[in-house]
Design a protein around this motif. Structure first.
Motif, PDB file in Angstrom:
ATOM      1  N   SER A 112      43.352  31.115  33.729  1.00 23.44           N
ATOM      2  CA  SER A 112      43.433  32.503  34.190  1.00 23.44           C
ATOM      3  C   SER A 112      43.136  32.612  35.687  1.00 23.44           C
ATOM      4  O   SER A 112      43.840  33.308  36.420  1.00 23.44           O
ATOM      5  CB  SER A 112      42.462  33.378  33.395  1.00 23.44           C
ATOM      6  OG  SER A 112      41.128  32.920  33.536  1.00 23.44           O
ATOM      7  N   TYR A 151      46.483  40.846  33.669  1.00 28.79           N
ATOM      8  CA  TYR A 151      46.681  39.444  33.299  1.00 28.79           C
ATOM      9  C   TYR A 151      47.168  39.319  31.861  1.00 28.79           C
ATOM     10  O   TYR A 151      46.483  39.699  30.917  1.00 28.79           O
ATOM     11  CB  TYR A 151      45.376  38.661  33.479  1.00 28.79           C
ATOM     12  CG  TYR A 151      45.472  37.207  33.048  1.00 28.79           C
ATOM     13  CD1 TYR A 151      46.069  36.263  33.878  1.00 28.79           C
ATOM     14  CD2 TYR A 151      44.963  36.794  31.824  1.00 28.79           C
ATOM     15  CE1 TYR A 151      46.170  34.947  33.495  1.00 28.79           C
ATOM     16  CE2 TYR A 151      45.062  35.464  31.431  1.00 28.79           C
ATOM     17  CZ  TYR A 151      45.661  34.544  32.273  1.00 28.79           C
ATOM     18  OH  TYR A 151      45.759  33.226  31.883  1.00 28.79           O
ATOM     19  N   ASN A 152      48.373  38.802  31.720  1.00 31.97           N
ATOM     20  CA  ASN A 152      48.931  38.383  30.427  1.00 31.97           C
ATOM     21  C   ASN A 152      48.930  39.465  29.350  1.00 31.97           C
ATOM     22  O   ASN A 152      48.645  39.195  28.183  1.00 31.97           O
ATOM     23  CB  ASN A 152      48.216  37.137  29.912  1.00 31.97           C
ATOM     24  CG  ASN A 152      49.159  36.254  29.108  1.00 31.97           C
ATOM     25  OD1 ASN A 152      50.358  36.223  29.368  1.00 31.97           O
ATOM     26  ND2 ASN A 152      48.625  35.553  28.128  1.00 31.97           N
ATOM     27  N   ALA A 199      49.523  33.512  41.745  1.00 31.45           N
ATOM     28  CA  ALA A 199      50.303  34.749  41.841  1.00 31.45           C
ATOM     29  C   ALA A 199      50.013  35.489  43.142  1.00 31.45           C
ATOM     30  O   ALA A 199      50.928  36.044  43.766  1.00 31.45           O
ATOM     31  CB  ALA A 199      50.004  35.640  40.641  1.00 31.45           C
ATOM     32  N   ARG A 255      56.424  41.683  37.966  1.00 34.14           N
ATOM     33  CA  ARG A 255      55.793  40.696  37.088  1.00 34.14           C
ATOM     34  C   ARG A 255      56.182  39.289  37.517  1.00 34.14           C
ATOM     35  O   ARG A 255      57.355  39.034  37.819  1.00 34.14           O
ATOM     36  CB  ARG A 255      56.207  40.920  35.636  1.00 34.14           C
ATOM     37  CG  ARG A 255      55.732  42.234  35.037  1.00 34.14           C
ATOM     38  CD  ARG A 255      56.191  42.339  33.589  1.00 34.14           C
ATOM     39  NE  ARG A 255      55.687  43.536  32.925  1.00 34.14           N
ATOM     40  CZ  ARG A 255      56.369  44.668  32.807  1.00 34.14           C
ATOM     41  NH1 ARG A 255      57.571  44.758  33.353  1.00 34.14           N
ATOM     42  NH2 ARG A 255      55.858  45.697  32.167  1.00 34.14           N
ATOM     43  N   ILE A 280      51.620  37.809  35.051  1.00 31.04           N
ATOM     44  CA  ILE A 280      50.765  38.582  35.954  1.00 31.04           C
ATOM     45  C   ILE A 280      51.554  39.817  36.381  1.00 31.04           C
ATOM     46  O   ILE A 280      52.678  39.711  36.882  1.00 31.04           O
ATOM     47  CB  ILE A 280      50.360  37.777  37.201  1.00 31.04           C
ATOM     48  CG1 ILE A 280      49.555  36.543  36.809  1.00 31.04           C
ATOM     49  CG2 ILE A 280      49.559  38.651  38.160  1.00 31.04           C
ATOM     50  CD1 ILE A 280      48.170  36.842  36.297  1.00 31.04           C
ATOM     51  N   LYS A 302      46.038  33.448  38.550  1.00 31.24           N
ATOM     52  CA  LYS A 302      45.818  34.630  39.389  1.00 31.24           C
ATOM     53  C   LYS A 302      45.876  34.254  40.869  1.00 31.24           C
ATOM     54  O   LYS A 302      46.452  34.987  41.687  1.00 31.24           O
ATOM     55  CB  LYS A 302      44.479  35.269  39.055  1.00 31.24           C
ATOM     56  CG  LYS A 302      44.465  36.044  37.745  1.00 31.24           C
ATOM     57  CD  LYS A 302      43.088  36.597  37.455  1.00 31.24           C
ATOM     58  CE  LYS A 302      43.056  37.318  36.117  1.00 31.24           C
ATOM     59  NZ  LYS A 302      41.696  37.821  35.787  1.00 31.24           N
ATOM     60  N   ILE A 307      46.219  45.127  38.564  1.00 27.45           N
ATOM     61  CA  ILE A 307      46.697  43.749  38.407  1.00 27.45           C
ATOM     62  C   ILE A 307      46.298  43.338  37.001  1.00 27.45           C
ATOM     63  O   ILE A 307      45.111  43.227  36.686  1.00 27.45           O
ATOM     64  CB  ILE A 307      46.102  42.804  39.453  1.00 27.45           C
ATOM     65  CG1 ILE A 307      46.453  43.292  40.866  1.00 27.45           C
ATOM     66  CG2 ILE A 307      46.610  41.378  39.240  1.00 27.45           C
ATOM     67  CD1 ILE A 307      45.797  42.483  41.971  1.00 27.45           C
TER      68      ILE A 307
END
Length: 217
Positions: free
Chosen positions: A54, A152-153, A61, A195, A175, A58, A150
């Motif tokens: 994770s 996450y997943n 991204a 995304r 993301i 991040k 923002i």
């Protein structure tokens, strides 16, 4: 009898002197054990610990976002999945007809050439744009570095376009950069989502899709 006592005393003093010398040699600490070659060493776990996926993704991204803002296609190509390439989808309804570039192709993309990137939602007309035109309308149409959220997943559903990202990339990580809107007169209907989808190859995560979303009628 006197001689025997003298002998005992002499032995006593010799032993006492030997013990004192031993203690002095150990630095005065009688609890210090001599070093042993058989004492096991404790491995340094910090040297081999890697950040969780994770955190890693991040950070990846965030770096991609800077690259996209600069429209740096060559640098972007260095992050692309080496087998699957990079898919561009103008909407969250991702499908096999989306335009996909291999990393080698993206590195030398012809910015004057017109590509068919998909079809406009609603009219169904082909999206015939050069790479800079597509970038301006369907990649970095707002400053996503200022995104309000923002995520996450999580494959959130916005608008009336069906989100097929998770179906297309069941093993991928997504993301999402969300902006609720820019112009108050549109009352939030001018929201935008960008995304970035990552998939794994040989234990490494690579950028596999760039997916844009917006309100459509």
């Amino acid at each position: 009898m006197a001689l025997q006592k003298t002998t005992y005393h002499s032995i006593y003093y010799i032993v006492l002197i030997a013990v004192a010398a031993s203690v002095w040699a150990c630095g005065g600490n009688t609890n210090v054990a001599p070093p042993s070659e058989n004492v096991p060493t404790i491995p340094d776990t910090h040297a081999t610990t890697h950040p969780p996926d994770s955190v890693l993704i991040k950070n990846k991204a965030a770096n991609i976002l800077r690259i996209l803002k600069a429209a740096d296609w060559r640098t972007l190509s260095t992050h692309v999945h080496p087998v699957n390439g990079l898919r561009f989808s103008p909407y969250s309804s991702v499908h096999e007809k989306n335009l996909v570039f291999k990393k080698e192709e993206l590195a030398v993309i012809d910015t004057q050439k017109i590509y068919v990137w998909g079809a406009f939602d609603g009219s169904g007309s082909p999206i015939r744009y050069t790479a800079p035109q597509y970038h301006k309308e369907f990649i970095y149409d707002l400053d996503f570095m200022l995104a309000e959220k923002i995520i996450y997943n999580k494959f959130a559903q916005y608008g009336n376009t069906y989100n097929t990202i998770q179906k297309m990339y069941p093993e991928g990580i997504n993301i999402e950069y969300y902006i609720s809107g820019e112009d108050p007169q549109f009352k939030g209907f001018d929201w935008r989502v960008l995304r970035l989808v990552y998939t794994k190859h040989e234990k490494k995560w690579y950028l596999t899709a760039i997916i844009h979303s917006e309100f459509t009628t």
